[in-house]
Design a protein around this motif. Sequence first.
Motif, mmCIF file in Angstrom:
data_model
loop_
_atom_site.group_PDB
_atom_site.id
_atom_site.type_symbol
_atom_site.label_atom_id
_atom_site.label_comp_id
_atom_site.label_asym_id
_atom_site.label_seq_id
_atom_site.Cartn_x
_atom_site.Cartn_y
_atom_site.Cartn_z
ATOM 1 N N PRO A 74 109.953 -14.291 -38.381
ATOM 2 C CA PRO A 74 110.781 -13.304 -39.087
ATOM 3 C C PRO A 74 111.139 -13.684 -40.516
ATOM 4 O O PRO A 74 111.411 -12.799 -41.344
ATOM 5 N N ASP A 75 111.146 -14.981 -40.831
ATOM 6 C CA ASP A 75 111.444 -15.380 -42.213
ATOM 7 C C ASP A 75 110.200 -15.417 -43.090
ATOM 8 O O ASP A 75 110.209 -15.959 -44.200
ATOM 9 N N LEU A 76 109.080 -14.815 -42.573
ATOM 10 C CA LEU A 76 107.808 -14.671 -43.275
ATOM 11 C C LEU A 76 107.051 -15.988 -43.443
ATOM 12 O O LEU A 76 106.114 -16.076 -44.240
ATOM 13 N N THR A 77 107.428 -17.005 -42.677
ATOM 14 C CA THR A 77 106.672 -18.252 -42.679
ATOM 15 C C THR A 77 105.390 -18.070 -41.873
ATOM 16 O O THR A 77 105.414 -17.587 -40.742
ATOM 17 N N ILE A 78 104.257 -18.438 -42.453
ATOM 18 C CA ILE A 78 102.969 -18.301 -41.790
ATOM 19 C C ILE A 78 102.492 -19.677 -41.344
ATOM 20 O O ILE A 78 102.412 -20.614 -42.150
ATOM 21 N N THR A 79 102.177 -19.785 -40.048
ATOM 22 C CA THR A 79 101.773 -21.062 -39.465
ATOM 23 C C THR A 79 100.452 -20.892 -38.722
ATOM 24 O O THR A 79 100.272 -19.930 -37.969
ATOM 25 N N ARG A 80 99.551 -21.834 -38.928
ATOM 26 C CA ARG A 80 98.296 -21.812 -38.186
ATOM 27 C C ARG A 80 98.569 -22.213 -36.742
ATOM 28 O O ARG A 80 99.247 -23.209 -36.479
ATOM 29 N N VAL A 81 98.022 -21.449 -35.780
ATOM 30 C CA VAL A 81 98.259 -21.712 -34.369
ATOM 31 C C VAL A 81 97.087 -22.461 -33.749
ATOM 32 O O VAL A 81 97.252 -23.532 -33.167
ATOM 33 N N ILE A 82 95.890 -21.888 -33.878
ATOM 34 C CA ILE A 82 94.697 -22.497 -33.284
ATOM 35 C C ILE A 82 93.475 -21.852 -33.921
ATOM 36 O O ILE A 82 93.555 -20.723 -34.435
ATOM 37 N N GLY A 83 92.356 -22.561 -33.924
ATOM 38 C CA GLY A 83 91.169 -22.003 -34.547
ATOM 39 C C GLY A 83 89.915 -22.742 -34.151
ATOM 40 O O GLY A 83 89.936 -23.698 -33.356
ATOM 41 N N THR A 84 88.788 -22.290 -34.697
ATOM 42 C CA THR A 84 87.512 -22.933 -34.418
ATOM 43 C C THR A 84 87.562 -24.386 -34.870
ATOM 44 O O THR A 84 88.131 -24.718 -35.901
ATOM 45 N N GLY A 85 86.962 -25.245 -34.055
ATOM 46 C CA GLY A 85 86.988 -26.676 -34.324
ATOM 47 C C GLY A 85 88.050 -27.412 -33.538
ATOM 48 O O GLY A 85 87.891 -28.596 -33.237
ATOM 49 N N ASP A 86 89.173 -26.714 -33.197
ATOM 50 C CA ASP A 86 90.193 -27.331 -32.358
ATOM 51 C C ASP A 86 89.635 -27.529 -30.954
ATOM 52 O O ASP A 86 88.760 -26.775 -30.507
ATOM 53 N N LYS A 87 90.152 -28.506 -30.238
ATOM 54 C CA LYS A 87 89.628 -28.809 -28.914
ATOM 55 C C LYS A 87 90.492 -28.212 -27.801
ATOM 56 O O LYS A 87 91.713 -28.324 -27.826
ATOM 57 N N VAL A 88 89.819 -27.589 -26.841
ATOM 58 C CA VAL A 88 90.446 -27.089 -25.620
ATOM 59 C C VAL A 88 89.580 -27.563 -24.457
ATOM 60 O O VAL A 88 88.361 -27.377 -24.481
ATOM 61 N N GLY A 89 90.194 -28.187 -23.476
ATOM 62 C CA GLY A 89 89.427 -28.706 -22.349
ATOM 63 C C GLY A 89 88.449 -29.788 -22.752
ATOM 64 O O GLY A 89 87.432 -29.984 -22.085
ATOM 65 N N GLY A 90 88.739 -30.466 -23.850
ATOM 66 C CA GLY A 90 87.893 -31.559 -24.305
ATOM 67 C C GLY A 90 86.733 -31.154 -25.191
ATOM 68 O O GLY A 90 85.977 -32.016 -25.656
ATOM 69 N N SER A 91 86.572 -29.845 -25.474
ATOM 70 C CA SER A 91 85.468 -29.372 -26.310
ATOM 71 C C SER A 91 86.005 -28.525 -27.455
ATOM 72 O O SER A 91 87.076 -27.914 -27.356
ATOM 73 N N ALA A 92 85.247 -28.461 -28.541
ATOM 74 C CA ALA A 92 85.680 -27.735 -29.734
ATOM 75 C C ALA A 92 85.474 -26.227 -29.558
ATOM 76 O O ALA A 92 84.461 -25.779 -29.024
ATOM 77 N N ILE A 93 86.450 -25.454 -30.035
ATOM 78 C CA ILE A 93 86.371 -24.000 -29.999
ATOM 79 C C ILE A 93 85.286 -23.533 -30.967
ATOM 80 O O ILE A 93 85.227 -23.961 -32.124
ATOM 81 N N VAL A 94 84.426 -22.637 -30.483
ATOM 82 C CA VAL A 94 83.386 -22.067 -31.347
ATOM 83 C C VAL A 94 83.658 -20.601 -31.676
ATOM 84 O O VAL A 94 83.121 -20.078 -32.654
ATOM 85 N N SER A 95 84.481 -19.921 -30.870
ATOM 86 C CA SER A 95 84.828 -18.531 -31.153
ATOM 87 C C SER A 95 86.141 -18.178 -30.471
ATOM 88 O O SER A 95 86.542 -18.818 -29.500
ATOM 89 N N LEU A 96 86.814 -17.155 -31.003
ATOM 90 C CA LEU A 96 88.076 -16.671 -30.460
ATOM 91 C C LEU A 96 87.967 -15.176 -30.213
ATOM 92 O O LEU A 96 87.360 -14.442 -30.993
ATOM 93 N N SER A 97 88.576 -14.713 -29.126
ATOM 94 C CA SER A 97 88.618 -13.295 -28.820
ATOM 95 C C SER A 97 89.866 -12.692 -29.457
ATOM 96 O O SER A 97 90.411 -13.232 -30.419
#
Length: 281
Positions: A16-39
């Motif tokens: 609400p205070d207009l602060t923009i934060t990165r949450v998750i993206g390609t290259g981050d690891k989930v389940g031990g492997s790097a994300i290649v795409s997001l839905s």
Amino acid sequence: IYATNGSARALFRMTPDLTITRVIGTGDKVGGSAIVSLSNVAVGKNGQWATMVNVGTAAYALLWNNDPTKYSQVQLSYTGTIYAVSGAGEAVFVDNSLTGVSALFRWNGTTLKPAFLIGAPSPVGDLYTQFDSAGITAKGEMIAQARTANNLLLVVNSGTGAGARPSIVFQSGAMINDAAGPAFYNFVLNSHTGNPMIKTGWYYANVFEMASGALLPRLVNGDRLPGGWFYEGNQDVRRNSDGDIFVSTDQSVTQIGAAGSTLLGHFPQKIAPGNLNTGFQ
């Protein structure tokens, strides 16, 4: 929101205070492997959100519930679509579980529950074939827009509690006691004889014949053609010089005239190079 620099994609959150934060993206690891795409992403009214990611060898649903720095994850068979997140923090999506269940699921970050099963009987008796949208009410009822083997639009309410029986909210063909004018889109082209026909709506066009100052429905989204598939308005309709109309669907091409309907082709059809899978005008 999602943002990309052309080579990488990430999900960002604005507070609400207009602060923009990165949450998750390609290259981050989930389940031990790097994300290649997001839905896609869905957001609940109390600040929860969910998305799906693909790591190349596996797909996961991710849910942030109350803590923006931590997420829950569940592995699924493919990267599906998140339809909604309820105020209580339940994500709704269609997917296949690792146990082979194909369903519309609800997931609170701990327990994955199938609400409606693909291939199971609907309240009208037909089997569910597809779920196009869904949400959860404040009471915990899931409202789902479904398709069955004989119905393109069936909206059902799951009810609440163990053993609840789903009920129909409405379906295609239901009468609505209201007046509404058609939104003109275009004429049905190529006709040389007979009354003019117009298309109303936009992408999903209905076809009406203009006769003696009145509009008579000739093709309405959801009509099932004899020997063919449902007319969904997503492909063009043409006429010949005699005034007959030619209708293409994902599974058929049909000629409709004063003498009746004739199925001209049903798909898929085998041809010399392989299969002809659909008709298109």
